[in-house]
Design a protein around this motif. Structure first.
Motif, PDB file in Angstrom:
ATOM      1  N   ILE A  42     -34.740  77.811 148.364  1.00 20.35           N
ATOM      2  CA  ILE A  42     -34.281  77.530 147.005  1.00 20.35           C
ATOM      3  C   ILE A  42     -34.246  78.809 146.167  1.00 20.35           C
ATOM      4  CG2 ILE A  42     -34.869  76.338 144.856  1.00 20.35           C
ATOM      5  CD1 ILE A  42     -35.973  74.051 146.556  1.00 20.35           C
ATOM      6  N   ALA A  43     -35.282  79.632 146.313  1.00 21.12           N
ATOM      7  CA  ALA A  43     -35.315  80.884 145.559  1.00 21.12           C
ATOM      8  C   ALA A  43     -34.146  81.784 145.943  1.00 21.12           C
ATOM      9  CB  ALA A  43     -36.636  81.610 145.813  1.00 21.12           C
ATOM     10  N   GLN A  44     -33.831  81.838 147.225  1.00 18.26           N
ATOM     11  CA  GLN A  44     -32.704  82.658 147.683  1.00 18.26           C
ATOM     12  C   GLN A  44     -31.386  82.091 147.184  1.00 18.26           C
ATOM     13  OE1 GLN A  44     -32.473  83.045 151.936  1.00 18.26           O
ATOM     14  NE2 GLN A  44     -30.865  84.600 151.851  1.00 18.26           N
ATOM     15  N   LEU A  45     -31.304  80.765 147.174  1.00 21.34           N
ATOM     16  CA  LEU A  45     -30.076  80.113 146.690  1.00 21.34           C
ATOM     17  C   LEU A  45     -29.828  80.451 145.228  1.00 21.34           C
ATOM     18  CD1 LEU A  45     -27.752  78.025 147.108  1.00 21.34           C
ATOM     19  CD2 LEU A  45     -29.382  76.260 146.411  1.00 21.34           C
ATOM     20  N   LEU A  46     -30.875  80.367 144.399  1.00 17.84           N
ATOM     21  CA  LEU A  46     -30.722  80.648 142.972  1.00 17.84           C
ATOM     22  C   LEU A  46     -30.487  82.131 142.728  1.00 17.84           C
ATOM     23  CD1 LEU A  46     -33.387  78.287 141.378  1.00 17.84           C
ATOM     24  CD2 LEU A  46     -30.910  78.012 141.446  1.00 17.84           C
ATOM     25  N   ALA A  47     -31.102  82.973 143.547  1.00 13.44           N
ATOM     26  CA  ALA A  47     -30.890  84.412 143.384  1.00 13.44           C
ATOM     27  C   ALA A  47     -29.448  84.781 143.685  1.00 13.44           C
ATOM     28  CB  ALA A  47     -31.830  85.179 144.305  1.00 13.44           C
ATOM     29  N   GLY A  51     -27.946  80.533 137.623  1.00 11.55           N
ATOM     30  CA  GLY A  51     -27.941  79.225 136.982  1.00 11.55           C
ATOM     31  C   GLY A  51     -29.219  78.457 137.235  1.00 11.55           C
ATOM     32  N   VAL A  52     -29.119  77.124 137.081  1.00 11.49           N
ATOM     33  CA  VAL A  52     -30.262  76.232 137.218  1.00 11.49           C
ATOM     34  C   VAL A  52     -30.105  75.419 138.490  1.00 11.49           C
ATOM     35  CG1 VAL A  52     -31.525  74.319 136.155  1.00 11.49           C
ATOM     36  CG2 VAL A  52     -30.526  76.114 134.724  1.00 11.49           C
ATOM     37  N   TYR A  53     -31.220  75.245 139.183  1.00 13.56           N
ATOM     38  CA  TYR A  53     -31.168  74.487 140.450  1.00 13.56           C
ATOM     39  C   TYR A  53     -30.922  73.010 140.184  1.00 13.56           C
ATOM     40  CZ  TYR A  53     -32.538  72.326 144.830  1.00 13.56           C
ATOM     41  OH  TYR A  53     -32.542  71.576 145.979  1.00 13.56           O
ATOM     42  N   GLY A  57     -26.131  69.823 143.795  1.00 15.27           N
ATOM     43  CA  GLY A  57     -25.290  70.925 144.241  1.00 15.27           C
ATOM     44  C   GLY A  57     -25.852  71.659 145.442  1.00 15.27           C
ATOM     45  N   ASP A  58     -26.957  71.163 145.983  1.00 13.58           N
ATOM     46  CA  ASP A  58     -27.603  71.790 147.135  1.00 13.58           C
ATOM     47  C   ASP A  58     -27.079  71.120 148.398  1.00 13.58           C
ATOM     48  OD1 ASP A  58     -29.297  72.667 149.157  1.00 13.58           O
ATOM     49  OD2 ASP A  58     -31.017  72.841 147.805  1.00 13.58           O
ATOM     50  N   ALA A  59     -26.271  71.853 149.158  1.00 15.70           N
ATOM     51  CA  ALA A  59     -25.641  71.272 150.349  1.00 15.70           C
ATOM     52  C   ALA A  59     -26.674  70.803 151.360  1.00 15.70           C
ATOM     53  CB  ALA A  59     -24.704  72.285 150.999  1.00 15.70           C
ATOM     54  N   VAL A  60     -27.771  71.547 151.519  1.00 15.32           N
ATOM     55  CA  VAL A  60     -28.804  71.174 152.482  1.00 15.32           C
ATOM     56  C   VAL A  60     -29.445  69.851 152.085  1.00 15.32           C
ATOM     57  CG1 VAL A  60     -31.035  71.810 153.447  1.00 15.32           C
ATOM     58  CG2 VAL A  60     -29.260  73.546 153.165  1.00 15.32           C
ATOM     59  N   GLN A  62     -28.192  67.542 150.135  1.00 12.43           N
ATOM     60  CA  GLN A  62     -27.208  66.466 150.240  1.00 12.43           C
ATOM     61  C   GLN A  62     -26.996  66.041 151.691  1.00 12.43           C
ATOM     62  OE1 GLN A  62     -26.108  64.753 147.549  1.00 12.43           O
ATOM     63  NE2 GLN A  62     -27.577  66.130 146.556  1.00 12.43           N
ATOM     64  N   ASP A  63     -27.017  67.023 152.599  1.00 10.76           N
ATOM     65  CA  ASP A  63     -26.895  66.687 154.023  1.00 10.76           C
ATOM     66  C   ASP A  63     -28.092  65.852 154.479  1.00 10.76           C
ATOM     67  OD1 ASP A  63     -24.513  68.005 154.228  1.00 10.76           O
ATOM     68  OD2 ASP A  63     -25.345  69.820 155.134  1.00 10.76           O
ATOM     69  N   GLU A  64     -29.284  66.214 153.998  1.00 13.66           N
ATOM     70  CA  GLU A  64     -30.479  65.456 154.362  1.00 13.66           C
ATOM     71  C   GLU A  64     -30.423  64.036 153.807  1.00 13.66           C
ATOM     72  OE1 GLU A  64     -33.621  67.833 152.851  1.00 13.66           O
ATOM     73  OE2 GLU A  64     -33.664  69.213 154.564  1.00 13.66           O
ATOM     74  N   LEU A  65     -29.950  63.910 152.572  1.00 13.03           N
ATOM     75  CA  LEU A  65     -29.826  62.578 151.974  1.00 13.03           C
ATOM     76  C   LEU A  65     -28.806  61.736 152.726  1.00 13.03           C
ATOM     77  CD1 LEU A  65     -29.916  63.466 148.163  1.00 13.03           C
ATOM     78  CD2 LEU A  65     -31.720  62.364 149.505  1.00 13.03           C
ATOM     79  N   ALA A  66     -27.702  62.369 153.110  1.00 16.30           N
ATOM     80  CA  ALA A  66     -26.675  61.647 153.869  1.00 16.30           C
ATOM     81  C   ALA A  66     -27.220  61.210 155.231  1.00 16.30           C
ATOM     82  CB  ALA A  66     -25.437  62.529 154.053  1.00 16.30           C
ATOM     83  N   ALA A  67     -28.007  62.100 155.848  1.00 18.73           N
ATOM     84  CA  ALA A  67     -28.606  61.753 157.146  1.00 18.73           C
ATOM     85  C   ALA A  67     -29.589  60.595 156.991  1.00 18.73           C
ATOM     86  CB  ALA A  67     -29.304  62.970 157.735  1.00 18.73           C
ATOM     87  N   ASP A  68     -30.362  60.618 155.908  1.00 16.04           N
ATOM     88  CA  ASP A  68     -31.299  59.521 155.648  1.00 16.04           C
ATOM     89  C   ASP A  68     -30.551  58.211 155.449  1.00 16.04           C
ATOM     90  OD1 ASP A  68     -33.411  61.264 155.828  1.00 16.04           O
ATOM     91  OD2 ASP A  68     -33.669  61.514 153.663  1.00 16.04           O
TER      92      ASP A  68
END
Length: 223
Positions: A42-47, A51-53, A57-60, A62-68
């Motif tokens: 997450i820190a690398q993504l924001l760096a 903006g604000v996390y 908008g986090d693809a990872v 969202q992929d986990e939620l879709a898998a669930d």
């Protein structure tokens, strides 16, 4: 969450992991490393994006939620299939007990599994196996479809397949059979399925179509 807040959370997670590293009860706990890895991501993504996390908008994430969601839907389908299978097994058991499981009842896809469930529950009646064998021999019900028939053959026990094979070759003779007259085929298959299958194969080989026709015609004349 801002990049600064994410960086602070990452440092806290690293500190906690450092504190916990000497605790024997947490030696095999993977939560600490997983938490650090997630905060690093997450820190690398924001760096990178600024903006604000936002999890949306986090693809990872969202992929986990879709898998669930897919897993939950698959589990729901599995439970529904189990319920349907149990209901079909109950239906077949009731028909068998009532003496109504005969050729008027068509087989359906999954009846092989229903039979196995009855065996597992201790509620199996031999009539169920005979009914499946007759349908397989007649190519009736869902066994009318060649692809389904081929697939189902592997899921039927050898005794049922042997019973079906003998019924099929006996039907080729054209000889009439009254109610219950072919019960011996089921008893043979139960006693020795390999020998029953061999008998069916031998009859198929030695009884040529012409001889089968003559046999049927001769019995018609005798009547």
């Amino acid at each position: 969450m801002t990049a600064t807040e994410a960086a602070a959370a990452l440092e806290d997670a690293r500190l906690q992991q450092h504190i916990d590293r000497d605790r024997e009860d947490l030696a095999d706990d993977e939560r600490g490393p997983a938490e650090v890895a997630e905060w690093e991501r997450i820190a690398q993504l924001l760096a990178t994006t600024g903006g604000v996390y936002d999890p949306k908008g986090d693809a990872v994430v969202q992929d986990e939620l879709a898998a669930d969601q897919r897993a939950a839907e698959a589990e729901q389908r599995r439970l529904q299939e189990q319920q349907q299978l149990a209901a079909r097994a109950d239906e077949l058991a009731a028909l068998a007990r009532a003496g109504r499981l005969d050729r008027t009842v068509e087989t359906r896809p999954g009846d092989e599994s229903a039979r196995e469930l009855l065996v597992h529950r201790g509620d199996y009646h031999p009539v169920v196996g005979s009914w499946l064998a007759q349908a397989f021999a007649d190519r009736s019900g869902h066994y009318a479809d060649p692809a389904t028939r081929t697939a189902a053959a592997d899921s039927l026990p050898d005794r049922v397949r042997a019973h079906a094979a003998l019924l099929a070759v006996l039907a080729r003779t054209g000889a009439p059979a009254g109610t219950g007259e072919l019960e011996f085929a089921g008893r043979l298959a139960q006693a020795d399925p390999d020998a029953t299958t061999a008998l069916a194969a031998w009859l198929n080989r030695v009884l040529a179509p012409a001889k089968l026709t003559e046999a049927g015609a001769g019995q018609d004349g005798a009547r």
